[in-house]
Design a protein around this motif. Structure first.
Motif, PDB file in Angstrom:
ATOM      1  N   PHE A   1       0.813  -1.215   0.000  1.00 35.43           N
ATOM      2  CA  PHE A   1       0.000   0.000   0.000  1.00 35.43           C
ATOM      3  C   PHE A   1       0.847   1.267   0.000  1.00 35.43           C
ATOM      4  O   PHE A   1       0.362   2.357   0.287  1.00 35.43           O
ATOM      5  CB  PHE A   1      -0.968  -0.004   1.182  1.00 35.43           C
ATOM      6  CG  PHE A   1      -1.993  -1.088   1.075  1.00 35.43           C
ATOM      7  CD1 PHE A   1      -2.916  -1.101   0.050  1.00 35.43           C
ATOM      8  CD2 PHE A   1      -2.027  -2.125   2.002  1.00 35.43           C
ATOM      9  CE1 PHE A   1      -3.862  -2.102  -0.051  1.00 35.43           C
ATOM     10  CE2 PHE A   1      -2.969  -3.141   1.907  1.00 35.43           C
ATOM     11  CZ  PHE A   1      -3.882  -3.131   0.879  1.00 35.43           C
ATOM     12  N   LYS A   2       2.140   1.108  -0.318  1.00 35.23           N
ATOM     13  CA  LYS A   2       3.067   2.231  -0.489  1.00 35.23           C
ATOM     14  C   LYS A   2       3.211   3.097   0.758  1.00 35.23           C
ATOM     15  O   LYS A   2       3.532   4.277   0.688  1.00 35.23           O
ATOM     16  CB  LYS A   2       2.653   3.111  -1.676  1.00 35.23           C
ATOM     17  CG  LYS A   2       2.375   2.355  -2.960  1.00 35.23           C
ATOM     18  CD  LYS A   2       3.582   2.295  -3.841  1.00 35.23           C
ATOM     19  CE  LYS A   2       3.274   1.773  -5.221  1.00 35.23           C
ATOM     20  NZ  LYS A   2       3.188   0.356  -5.353  1.00 35.23           N
ATOM     21  N   ILE A   3       2.954   2.508   1.925  1.00 35.27           N
ATOM     22  CA  ILE A   3       3.204   3.201   3.186  1.00 35.27           C
ATOM     23  C   ILE A   3       4.713   3.274   3.404  1.00 35.27           C
ATOM     24  O   ILE A   3       5.235   4.254   3.933  1.00 35.27           O
ATOM     25  CB  ILE A   3       2.514   2.467   4.359  1.00 35.27           C
ATOM     26  CG1 ILE A   3       1.001   2.476   4.147  1.00 35.27           C
ATOM     27  CG2 ILE A   3       2.889   3.085   5.695  1.00 35.27           C
ATOM     28  CD1 ILE A   3       0.244   1.559   5.070  1.00 35.27           C
ATOM     29  N   LEU A   4       5.395   2.216   2.975  1.00 40.15           N
ATOM     30  CA  LEU A   4       6.846   2.133   3.059  1.00 40.15           C
ATOM     31  C   LEU A   4       7.385   1.919   1.647  1.00 40.15           C
ATOM     32  O   LEU A   4       6.926   1.030   0.931  1.00 40.15           O
ATOM     33  CB  LEU A   4       7.247   0.957   3.968  1.00 40.15           C
ATOM     34  CG  LEU A   4       8.723   0.635   4.101  1.00 40.15           C
ATOM     35  CD1 LEU A   4       9.451   1.777   4.787  1.00 40.15           C
ATOM     36  CD2 LEU A   4       8.897  -0.656   4.875  1.00 40.15           C
ATOM     37  N   LYS A   5       8.319   2.733   1.257  1.00 44.18           N
ATOM     38  CA  LYS A   5       8.927   2.595  -0.072  1.00 44.18           C
ATOM     39  C   LYS A   5      10.004   1.518  -0.012  1.00 44.18           C
ATOM     40  O   LYS A   5      10.771   1.436   0.951  1.00 44.18           O
ATOM     41  CB  LYS A   5       9.563   3.919  -0.510  1.00 44.18           C
ATOM     42  CG  LYS A   5       8.602   5.075  -0.557  1.00 44.18           C
ATOM     43  CD  LYS A   5       7.858   5.084  -1.848  1.00 44.18           C
ATOM     44  CE  LYS A   5       7.058   6.368  -1.963  1.00 44.18           C
ATOM     45  NZ  LYS A   5       5.766   6.156  -2.525  1.00 44.18           N
ATOM     46  N   LEU A   6      10.076   0.709  -1.063  1.00 41.00           N
ATOM     47  CA  LEU A   6      11.058  -0.367  -1.130  1.00 41.00           C
ATOM     48  C   LEU A   6      12.480   0.170  -0.997  1.00 41.00           C
ATOM     49  O   LEU A   6      13.332  -0.458  -0.371  1.00 41.00           O
ATOM     50  CB  LEU A   6      10.900  -1.142  -2.442  1.00 41.00           C
ATOM     51  CG  LEU A   6      11.863  -2.303  -2.666  1.00 41.00           C
ATOM     52  CD1 LEU A   6      11.705  -3.357  -1.576  1.00 41.00           C
ATOM     53  CD2 LEU A   6      11.653  -2.914  -4.029  1.00 41.00           C
ATOM     54  N   GLU A   7      12.738   1.339  -1.550  1.00 38.70           N
ATOM     55  CA  GLU A   7      14.074   1.922  -1.504  1.00 38.70           C
ATOM     56  C   GLU A   7      14.567   2.142  -0.078  1.00 38.70           C
ATOM     57  O   GLU A   7      15.755   2.188   0.179  1.00 38.70           O
ATOM     58  CB  GLU A   7      14.119   3.258  -2.256  1.00 38.70           C
ATOM     59  CG  GLU A   7      13.803   3.174  -3.738  1.00 38.70           C
ATOM     60  CD  GLU A   7      12.310   3.119  -4.042  1.00 38.70           C
ATOM     61  OE1 GLU A   7      11.504   3.736  -3.325  1.00 38.70           O
ATOM     62  OE2 GLU A   7      11.949   2.422  -5.003  1.00 38.70           O
ATOM     63  N   LYS A   8      13.628   2.292   0.861  1.00 38.33           N
ATOM     64  CA  LYS A   8      14.009   2.561   2.252  1.00 38.33           C
ATOM     65  C   LYS A   8      14.588   1.341   2.953  1.00 38.33           C
ATOM     66  O   LYS A   8      15.239   1.483   3.991  1.00 38.33           O
ATOM     67  CB  LYS A   8      12.809   3.086   3.029  1.00 38.33           C
ATOM     68  CG  LYS A   8      12.315   4.408   2.518  1.00 38.33           C
ATOM     69  CD  LYS A   8      11.966   5.299   3.656  1.00 38.33           C
ATOM     70  CE  LYS A   8      11.453   6.597   3.118  1.00 38.33           C
ATOM     71  NZ  LYS A   8      12.188   7.715   3.598  1.00 38.33           N
ATOM     72  N   ILE A   9      14.344   0.136   2.410  1.00 34.65           N
ATOM     73  CA  ILE A   9      14.865  -1.074   3.053  1.00 34.65           C
ATOM     74  C   ILE A   9      15.571  -2.007   2.071  1.00 34.65           C
ATOM     75  O   ILE A   9      15.963  -3.111   2.435  1.00 34.65           O
ATOM     76  CB  ILE A   9      13.735  -1.853   3.768  1.00 34.65           C
ATOM     77  CG1 ILE A   9      12.656  -2.265   2.782  1.00 34.65           C
ATOM     78  CG2 ILE A   9      13.170  -1.068   4.931  1.00 34.65           C
ATOM     79  CD1 ILE A   9      11.681  -3.274   3.328  1.00 34.65           C
ATOM     80  N   GLU A  10      15.751  -1.575   0.850  1.00 39.35           N
ATOM     81  CA  GLU A  10      16.259  -2.457  -0.201  1.00 39.35           C
ATOM     82  C   GLU A  10      17.670  -2.973   0.073  1.00 39.35           C
ATOM     83  O   GLU A  10      17.938  -4.168  -0.065  1.00 39.35           O
ATOM     84  CB  GLU A  10      16.215  -1.733  -1.550  1.00 39.35           C
ATOM     85  CG  GLU A  10      16.478  -2.647  -2.718  1.00 39.35           C
ATOM     86  CD  GLU A  10      16.143  -1.991  -4.043  1.00 39.35           C
ATOM     87  OE1 GLU A  10      15.956  -2.740  -4.999  1.00 39.35           O
ATOM     88  OE2 GLU A  10      16.079  -0.751  -4.119  1.00 39.35           O
ATOM     89  N   ASN A  11      18.587  -2.118   0.467  1.00 38.73           N
ATOM     90  CA  ASN A  11      19.972  -2.555   0.690  1.00 38.73           C
ATOM     91  C   ASN A  11      20.070  -3.565   1.835  1.00 38.73           C
ATOM     92  O   ASN A  11      20.744  -4.584   1.721  1.00 38.73           O
ATOM     93  CB  ASN A  11      20.883  -1.358   0.970  1.00 38.73           C
ATOM     94  CG  ASN A  11      21.057  -0.488  -0.253  1.00 38.73           C
ATOM     95  OD1 ASN A  11      21.027  -0.964  -1.374  1.00 38.73           O
ATOM     96  ND2 ASN A  11      21.228   0.801  -0.023  1.00 38.73           N
ATOM     97  N   ALA A  12      19.399  -3.279   2.938  1.00 41.94           N
ATOM     98  CA  ALA A  12      19.426  -4.197   4.080  1.00 41.94           C
ATOM     99  C   ALA A  12      18.739  -5.508   3.719  1.00 41.94           C
ATOM    100  O   ALA A  12      19.210  -6.592   4.090  1.00 41.94           O
ATOM    101  CB  ALA A  12      18.755  -3.567   5.293  1.00 41.94           C
ATOM    102  N   GLY A  13      17.638  -5.438   2.994  1.00 36.50           N
ATOM    103  CA  GLY A  13      16.933  -6.643   2.567  1.00 36.50           C
ATOM    104  C   GLY A  13      17.783  -7.512   1.658  1.00 36.50           C
ATOM    105  O   GLY A  13      17.838  -8.734   1.813  1.00 36.50           O
ATOM    106  N   ASN A  14      18.473  -6.886   0.715  1.00 37.18           N
ATOM    107  CA  ASN A  14      19.374  -7.639  -0.168  1.00 37.18           C
ATOM    108  C   ASN A  14      20.517  -8.272   0.612  1.00 37.18           C
ATOM    109  O   ASN A  14      20.905  -9.410   0.359  1.00 37.18           O
ATOM    110  CB  ASN A  14      19.927  -6.735  -1.274  1.00 37.18           C
ATOM    111  CG  ASN A  14      18.880  -6.420  -2.316  1.00 37.18           C
ATOM    112  OD1 ASN A  14      17.925  -7.176  -2.504  1.00 37.18           O
ATOM    113  ND2 ASN A  14      19.045  -5.300  -2.989  1.00 37.18           N
TER     114      ASN A  14
END
Length: 118
Positions: free
Chosen positions: A42-55
């Motif tokens: 629902f775009k409350i959180l942008k993927l870019e905000k956690i992408e590096n840590a998630g990867n």
């Protein structure tokens, strides 16, 4: 990257709290994953905000499975009598998981294609 980890761990903590406070039948980690999914969906959180840590976490996932694996090897004598049953269950559940995952992914791809056509 530290902020990204803190954000992921905060969402995990909130999910665990929700599970405990609301006495949900789901483990807190599952509630956390659902919370993260809906926040991203629902775009409350942008993927870019956690992408590096998630990867980073995805690339190093084997680290998280090492302690349970070592413990299972330490408990081999307890598992020895039912080893055949355990192996059969592992094989069957693996194929079921692969099949269900494939079907869900295919349904999501079909849904996305229909949505793009409209």
């Amino acid at each position: 990257m530290l902020r990204e980890f803190m954000l992921i761990f905060t969402i995990n903590y909130v999910g665990m709290l929700l599970s405990k406070i609301l006495h949900l039948p789901l483990p807190g980690t599952i509630v956390s994953l659902l919370l993260l999914f809906f926040m991203l969906q629902f775009k409350i959180l942008k993927l870019e905000k956690i992408e590096n840590a998630g990867n980073f976490l995805l690339l190093n996932m084997t680290i998280f499975f090492m302690p349970p694996t070592v413990k299972i090897i330490d408990s081999y004598e307890l598992l020895e009598k039912d080893l055949f049953k355990i192996i059969v269950i592992i094989i069957v559940s693996t194929f079921l998981t692969m099949g269900i995952t494939g079907k869900v992914v295919q349904l999501m791809i079909d849904f996305k294609e229909r949505k793009e056509k409209k």
